[in-house]
Design a protein around this motif. Sequence first.
Motif, mmCIF file in Angstrom:
data_model
loop_
_atom_site.group_PDB
_atom_site.id
_atom_site.type_symbol
_atom_site.label_atom_id
_atom_site.label_comp_id
_atom_site.label_asym_id
_atom_site.label_seq_id
_atom_site.Cartn_x
_atom_site.Cartn_y
_atom_site.Cartn_z
ATOM 1 N N ARG A 68 46.625 45.778 42.670
ATOM 2 C CA ARG A 68 45.802 45.813 43.928
ATOM 3 C C ARG A 68 44.624 46.783 43.804
ATOM 4 N NH1 ARG A 68 45.082 43.918 49.229
ATOM 5 N NH2 ARG A 68 44.423 45.539 50.392
ATOM 6 N N GLY A 69 44.697 47.613 43.152
ATOM 7 C CA GLY A 69 43.278 48.508 43.138
ATOM 8 C C GLY A 69 42.043 47.480 42.348
ATOM 9 N N THR A 70 42.534 46.892 41.308
ATOM 10 C CA THR A 70 41.495 45.944 40.623
ATOM 11 C C THR A 70 40.934 44.802 41.615
ATOM 12 O OG1 THR A 70 42.308 46.359 38.488
ATOM 13 C CG2 THR A 70 40.993 44.457 38.812
ATOM 14 N N ILE A 71 41.932 44.120 42.302
ATOM 15 C CA ILE A 71 41.774 43.296 43.231
ATOM 16 C C ILE A 71 40.653 43.591 44.361
ATOM 17 C CG2 ILE A 71 42.583 41.563 44.956
ATOM 18 C CD1 ILE A 71 45.047 41.772 43.199
ATOM 19 N N ALA A 72 40.985 44.858 45.048
ATOM 20 C CA ALA A 72 40.313 45.125 46.190
ATOM 21 C C ALA A 72 38.876 45.792 45.986
ATOM 22 C CB ALA A 72 41.322 46.310 47.071
ATOM 23 N N SER A 73 38.645 46.004 44.566
ATOM 24 C CA SER A 73 37.355 46.772 44.478
ATOM 25 C C SER A 73 36.213 45.960 43.750
ATOM 26 C CB SER A 73 37.674 47.927 43.673
ATOM 27 O OG SER A 73 38.112 47.758 42.446
ATOM 28 N N SER A 74 36.107 44.618 44.021
ATOM 29 C CA SER A 74 35.347 43.921 43.358
ATOM 30 C C SER A 74 33.777 44.188 43.998
ATOM 31 C CB SER A 74 35.617 42.453 43.304
ATOM 32 O OG SER A 74 35.337 41.845 44.704
ATOM 33 N N ALA A 75 32.877 43.882 43.212
ATOM 34 C CA ALA A 75 31.450 44.027 44.005
ATOM 35 C C ALA A 75 31.022 43.230 44.953
ATOM 36 C CB ALA A 75 30.323 44.187 42.966
ATOM 37 N N SER A 76 31.623 42.036 44.977
ATOM 38 C CA SER A 76 31.386 41.002 45.903
ATOM 39 C C SER A 76 32.104 40.840 47.127
ATOM 40 C CB SER A 76 31.187 39.589 45.217
ATOM 41 O OG SER A 76 32.365 38.986 44.620
ATOM 42 N N GLY A 77 33.502 41.206 46.640
ATOM 43 C CA GLY A 77 34.771 41.067 47.651
ATOM 44 C C GLY A 77 35.097 39.603 47.563
ATOM 45 N N ARG A 78 35.115 38.824 46.531
ATOM 46 C CA ARG A 78 35.323 37.500 46.512
ATOM 47 C C ARG A 78 36.265 37.239 45.233
ATOM 48 N NH1 ARG A 78 32.247 34.085 49.409
ATOM 49 N NH2 ARG A 78 30.645 35.219 50.811
ATOM 50 N N LEU A 142 40.258 32.476 50.086
ATOM 51 C CA LEU A 142 41.381 33.434 49.445
ATOM 52 C C LEU A 142 41.021 35.010 49.404
ATOM 53 C CD1 LEU A 142 42.251 30.951 46.651
ATOM 54 C CD2 LEU A 142 43.312 31.270 48.714
ATOM 55 N N ALA A 143 41.232 35.623 50.466
ATOM 56 C CA ALA A 143 40.267 36.866 50.370
ATOM 57 C C ALA A 143 41.313 37.958 49.702
ATOM 58 C CB ALA A 143 40.431 37.323 52.119
ATOM 59 N N PRO A 144 40.449 38.417 48.709
ATOM 60 C CA PRO A 144 41.285 39.705 48.082
ATOM 61 C C PRO A 144 42.036 40.541 48.724
ATOM 62 C CG PRO A 144 38.880 39.130 47.091
ATOM 63 C CD PRO A 144 39.112 38.524 48.522
#
Length: 685
Positions: A68-78, A142-144
């Motif tokens: 979850r931490g990796t998924i929710a912290s991308s720079a683009s939010g995609r 597909l929202a992270p």
Amino acid sequence: MLHFPYPRTHRSVAAMLSSAMLTMAATPAFAQASPEAGPQPASPIIVIGRGLPDSPATPAYDVVTLDRGTIASSASGRIEDVLTSVAGFSQFRRSDSRSSNPSNQGATLRALGGNASSRALVLLDGVPVANPFFGYIPFSALAPDRLGRVRVTRGGGSGAFGSGAVSGSIELESGGPDSIGLLSGQVLVDQRGETQASLTAAPRLGQGFAVASVQWDRGQGFWTTPRDQRVPASARARYESWSAALRAVVPLTDTIEVQASALAYDDARTLRFDGADSTSSGQQASLRLVGRGDWAFDVLGYVQVQDFSNIVISATSFRKTLNQAKTPSTGYGGKAELRPPIGENHVLRLGADVRVSEGALYEEPFNAITGLRTAVRRAGGRNTDVGFYAEDDWTIGDLILTAGARADRWQVTDGFFRELDAAGRTTIDTRFADRAGWEGNFRGGAVWRASTALALRAAAYTGFRQPTLNELYRPFVVFPIATQANAALRNERLRGYEAGIELTPVPNVTLTATVFDNRLKDAIANVTLTPTTRQRRNVDAVHARGLELGARAALGTVSFDGSLSWTDAEVDASGTSAALDGKRPAQVPKLAATGTLAWAPREGWRLAATLRHTGAQFEDDLETDVLPAATTLDGVVQIPLTRAVSLLLRGENLFDESIVTRNQAGSIDLGIPRTLWAGVRVGLR
């Protein structure tokens, strides 16, 4: 005759399911005793909201799990940005879902590309999400923020995953209250005035829970055309998309739960020229029953309806040359798996699944000089796959063995292509012969835990993929190149081998290495016939051999996650495709690498930087035009302001690297430039 439900029917189905889910979530579990039954012993009811547990031999294949931490912290939010943290993942083009044509969003792994179709099977809570007609993935839907876990299996064959997983599988799992919290949301704006907003609520209702989520992105976009190639008709890559999801999980007994989900989305984009607009929209619903008792089972049914439109603008006259007005498509199917209790050392999986895809296009070609409509075309058909599988994992001390077999009955039916001239007279009316057959596939592997610090694994597998309706029946133009369809395409068939090692030299530090050899026979590629004409054809094979490395470490407040993929991929071709023999498939780099370094000095804080490198690749099958290598740096900073509110800063492509996404004889498209976001994130547990 193909039948497509009207959009009003789609909305009615989604509305009815949504109402049913809310009713389910508010209903007490059936496991509770009635007052007339007298005192009953308390039975703990644990609602998980996922499918059955991973089988013991899952690590026999090259698996990467994103938390979850990796998924929710991308720079683009995609989500496509999240998936690029697994080296070897790629779309047909380097653009993300803000600045590419949706039909280019095929997902693949291990350089087994060739065109824009997906060769990786992408599942959301067990449901295939690819567009039933094209095979592209609706990434913007597909929202992270809604996800709790992503598992990527590179290779692995068909097995229990179903057909289509010739390069691997990508399993997206929705989150629940434990991972999302009661409320999670964020609002951001970038330096161009573009906005991104999302809100997800995950309340517990009785002994179950519900998750409701919305996301909305909108922006004027950036210039995809280099400054020296812009003309008055050039346009920014404008975009606007939204998606909404609703999910309910309710226990029926202490070991059985029902999961119901609905998703709706709409996406509109402009690419390169004013008027070059595309849209992608859809709705899907699913119902799943999961039993975790001695006779464990997983039964799933789904339906999805999607549509696509696209307008092609001439690069010389800047007039409309093609209006792909609509491409309605329907996908439906299901899966049933049973795990009978045959001993504590065995996990036996018996199952069957069915998948049906049907759709048709409606398009109007126009004269690029006069602007007059020249014809009307309709084309489409139906693909069906019914599969049966059995797989057993056998644990012998520190050794785990796995073997499985799968049989698929496939059908290609109702194919047609019809064209009328400008006066409405029929000029082409072709009905293609129905085809059907059986495909048998096998896979097996082993994992040996030699010590607490060392694990060895090996696997061999096969798989297959049917051509999409798009590949079979739809011609298309990326000016000035016209690509023809081919209703005679054969199934792609995979044969693969791999071996790997996992080292854990100290706690919380893991190093992995995998070598693989995958051969995709009868691979479908866009084959050049003339300088302005290509056709989808089966080449003898795409042969990919390579090395995949991974590193993961969590040392106190600092963590690192890295991945590297080096692939030597080449086309084996003969006959009319002989010119491709020995060449690398289009849009496939040899080297891809990514690494994320993060620091969380205290609760709620996170500072992360992600460095990515994508090697040079060729635009076309004949290796005429090159897309240069690109290295980008992204960053994320989260600073808590209060217990529930955090300041969120994100940066994409901080070095402002020029990312060439298309190059046709010097006509270039570019990927995202440096983009800085600022906003707030809200989280309530």
